[in-house]
Write a protein that holds these residues in place. Sequence first.
Motif, PDB file in Angstrom:
ATOM      1  N   GLU A   1       0.839  -1.199   0.000  1.00  0.00           N
ATOM      2  CA  GLU A   1       0.000   0.000   0.000  1.00  0.00           C
ATOM      3  C   GLU A   1       0.877   1.253   0.000  1.00  0.00           C
ATOM      4  O   GLU A   1       1.924   1.301   0.647  1.00  0.00           O
ATOM      5  CB  GLU A   1      -0.889  -0.007   1.243  1.00  0.00           C
ATOM      6  N   VAL A   2       0.447   2.270  -0.732  1.00  0.00           N
ATOM      7  CA  VAL A   2       1.127   3.563  -0.730  1.00  0.00           C
ATOM      8  C   VAL A   2       0.381   4.469   0.247  1.00  0.00           C
ATOM      9  O   VAL A   2      -0.826   4.673   0.104  1.00  0.00           O
ATOM     10  CB  VAL A   2       1.157   4.183  -2.140  1.00  0.00           C
ATOM     11  N   VAL A   3       1.103   4.965   1.246  1.00  0.00           N
ATOM     12  CA  VAL A   3       0.490   5.791   2.286  1.00  0.00           C
ATOM     13  C   VAL A   3       1.105   7.191   2.281  1.00  0.00           C
ATOM     14  O   VAL A   3       2.243   7.371   1.848  1.00  0.00           O
ATOM     15  CB  VAL A   3       0.638   5.156   3.690  1.00  0.00           C
ATOM     16  N   GLU A   4       0.333   8.144   2.782  1.00  0.00           N
ATOM     17  CA  GLU A   4       0.844   9.502   2.899  1.00  0.00           C
ATOM     18  C   GLU A   4       1.367   9.717   4.314  1.00  0.00           C
ATOM     19  O   GLU A   4       0.682   9.425   5.293  1.00  0.00           O
ATOM     20  CB  GLU A   4      -0.248  10.525   2.591  1.00  0.00           C
ATOM     21  N   ILE A   5       2.583  10.221   4.399  1.00  0.00           N
ATOM     22  CA  ILE A   5       3.219  10.564   5.673  1.00  0.00           C
ATOM     23  C   ILE A   5       3.182  12.087   5.759  1.00  0.00           C
ATOM     24  O   ILE A   5       3.622  12.776   4.843  1.00  0.00           O
ATOM     25  CB  ILE A   5       4.685  10.074   5.722  1.00  0.00           C
ATOM     26  N   LYS A   6       2.665  12.625   6.875  1.00  0.00           N
ATOM     27  CA  LYS A   6       2.538  14.075   7.032  1.00  0.00           C
ATOM     28  C   LYS A   6       3.360  14.542   8.222  1.00  0.00           C
ATOM     29  O   LYS A   6       3.355  13.892   9.269  1.00  0.00           O
ATOM     30  CB  LYS A   6       1.074  14.454   7.250  1.00  0.00           C
ATOM     31  N   THR A   7       4.047  15.667   8.046  1.00  0.00           N
ATOM     32  CA  THR A   7       4.833  16.239   9.140  1.00  0.00           C
ATOM     33  C   THR A   7       4.579  17.739   9.245  1.00  0.00           C
ATOM     34  O   THR A   7       4.319  18.407   8.247  1.00  0.00           O
ATOM     35  CB  THR A   7       6.351  16.022   8.925  1.00  0.00           C
ATOM     36  N   LEU A   8       4.669  18.249  10.462  1.00  0.00           N
ATOM     37  CA  LEU A   8       4.566  19.677  10.710  1.00  0.00           C
ATOM     38  C   LEU A   8       5.579  20.009  11.799  1.00  0.00           C
ATOM     39  O   LEU A   8       5.631  19.336  12.833  1.00  0.00           O
ATOM     40  CB  LEU A   8       3.165  20.063  11.180  1.00  0.00           C
ATOM     41  N   VAL A   9       6.391  21.029  11.545  1.00  0.00           N
ATOM     42  CA  VAL A   9       7.425  21.411  12.506  1.00  0.00           C
ATOM     43  C   VAL A   9       7.181  22.847  12.961  1.00  0.00           C
ATOM     44  O   VAL A   9       7.201  23.768  12.139  1.00  0.00           O
ATOM     45  CB  VAL A   9       8.830  21.306  11.874  1.00  0.00           C
ATOM     46  N   PRO A  10       6.940  23.072  14.257  1.00  0.00           N
ATOM     47  CA  PRO A  10       6.778  24.444  14.739  1.00  0.00           C
ATOM     48  C   PRO A  10       8.132  25.165  14.717  1.00  0.00           C
ATOM     49  O   PRO A  10       9.048  24.793  15.456  1.00  0.00           O
ATOM     50  CB  PRO A  10       6.233  24.272  16.155  1.00  0.00           C
ATOM     51  N   HIS A  11       8.268  26.139  13.823  1.00  0.00           N
ATOM     52  CA  HIS A  11       9.534  26.850  13.658  1.00  0.00           C
ATOM     53  C   HIS A  11       9.249  28.183  12.965  1.00  0.00           C
ATOM     54  O   HIS A  11       8.497  28.220  11.995  1.00  0.00           O
ATOM     55  CB  HIS A  11      10.488  26.008  12.811  1.00  0.00           C
ATOM     56  N   PRO A  12       9.854  29.291  13.410  1.00  0.00           N
ATOM     57  CA  PRO A  12       9.554  30.596  12.816  1.00  0.00           C
ATOM     58  C   PRO A  12      10.061  30.775  11.381  1.00  0.00           C
ATOM     59  O   PRO A  12       9.534  31.597  10.642  1.00  0.00           O
ATOM     60  CB  PRO A  12      10.229  31.590  13.761  1.00  0.00           C
ATOM     61  N   MET A  13      11.072  30.028  10.968  1.00  0.00           N
ATOM     62  CA  MET A  13      11.621  30.115   9.615  1.00  0.00           C
ATOM     63  C   MET A  13      11.909  31.573   9.226  1.00  0.00           C
ATOM     64  O   MET A  13      11.359  32.115   8.277  1.00  0.00           O
ATOM     65  CB  MET A  13      10.675  29.455   8.603  1.00  0.00           C
ATOM     66  N   GLU A  14      12.803  32.203   9.955  1.00  0.00           N
ATOM     67  CA  GLU A  14      13.156  33.604   9.701  1.00  0.00           C
ATOM     68  C   GLU A  14      14.068  33.693   8.482  1.00  0.00           C
ATOM     69  O   GLU A  14      15.150  33.109   8.458  1.00  0.00           O
ATOM     70  CB  GLU A  14      13.837  34.193  10.943  1.00  0.00           C
ATOM     71  N   SER A  15      13.650  34.422   7.463  1.00  0.00           N
ATOM     72  CA  SER A  15      14.339  34.459   6.163  1.00  0.00           C
ATOM     73  C   SER A  15      15.637  35.259   6.151  1.00  0.00           C
ATOM     74  O   SER A  15      16.449  35.111   5.239  1.00  0.00           O
ATOM     75  CB  SER A  15      13.412  35.047   5.102  1.00  0.00           C
ATOM     76  N   GLY A  16      15.831  36.164   7.106  1.00  0.00           N
ATOM     77  CA  GLY A  16      17.015  37.022   7.106  1.00  0.00           C
ATOM     78  C   GLY A  16      16.811  38.275   6.274  1.00  0.00           C
ATOM     79  O   GLY A  16      17.750  39.034   6.042  1.00  0.00           O
ATOM     80  N   GLN A  17      15.592  38.500   5.836  1.00  0.00           N
ATOM     81  CA  GLN A  17      15.307  39.674   4.997  1.00  0.00           C
ATOM     82  C   GLN A  17      14.400  40.689   5.703  1.00  0.00           C
ATOM     83  O   GLN A  17      14.185  41.778   5.182  1.00  0.00           O
ATOM     84  CB  GLN A  17      14.657  39.217   3.688  1.00  0.00           C
ATOM     85  N   ARG A  18      13.886  40.352   6.871  1.00  0.00           N
ATOM     86  CA  ARG A  18      13.013  41.273   7.594  1.00  0.00           C
ATOM     87  C   ARG A  18      13.834  42.095   8.588  1.00  0.00           C
ATOM     88  O   ARG A  18      14.941  41.709   8.958  1.00  0.00           O
ATOM     89  CB  ARG A  18      11.927  40.509   8.361  1.00  0.00           C
ATOM     90  N   LYS A  19      13.252  43.220   9.009  1.00  0.00           N
ATOM     91  CA  LYS A  19      13.902  44.064  10.014  1.00  0.00           C
ATOM     92  C   LYS A  19      13.048  44.118  11.265  1.00  0.00           C
ATOM     93  O   LYS A  19      11.825  44.022  11.203  1.00  0.00           O
ATOM     94  CB  LYS A  19      14.099  45.470   9.460  1.00  0.00           C
ATOM     95  N   ASP A  20      13.725  44.292  12.414  1.00  0.00           N
ATOM     96  CA  ASP A  20      12.991  44.426  13.674  1.00  0.00           C
ATOM     97  C   ASP A  20      12.526  45.870  13.846  1.00  0.00           C
ATOM     98  O   ASP A  20      12.705  46.710  12.949  1.00  0.00           O
ATOM     99  CB  ASP A  20      13.842  43.952  14.857  1.00  0.00           C
TER     100      ASP A  20
END
Length: 108
Positions: free
Chosen positions: A18-37
């Motif tokens: 059987e072919v099954v779908e594996i799903k993942t979710l990772v809580p992480h802000p993923m800051e791009s380095g292009q935004r300013k504070d």
Amino acid sequence: MADIKPKIRIPKDAKKGEVVEIKTLVPHPMESGQRKDSKGQIIPRKIINKMTVTFNGKPVFEAKLEPAISANPFISFFYKCSENGTMDFAWTDDDGSVYKASEQLTVS
């Protein structure tokens, strides 16, 4: 960064072939380095740049992630079941941190 706990959804029981779908979710802000504070300073890049998955020690999936990926990345892939085993997941951050999780796959 706070303790990251990935969420994984894997079928509880699958049939051989059987072919099954594996799903993942990772809580992480993923800051791009292009935004300013608020002071105009660039917020340093900090992203999960790689995800790898092995099944019983053999590679089955790998993804290279770039800054355009959204925060809390959701990634899914398909896997053809052949045997019982352990699926090991690893997400690598820019700073070298590796977040790991494992799930059992039962094949009948």
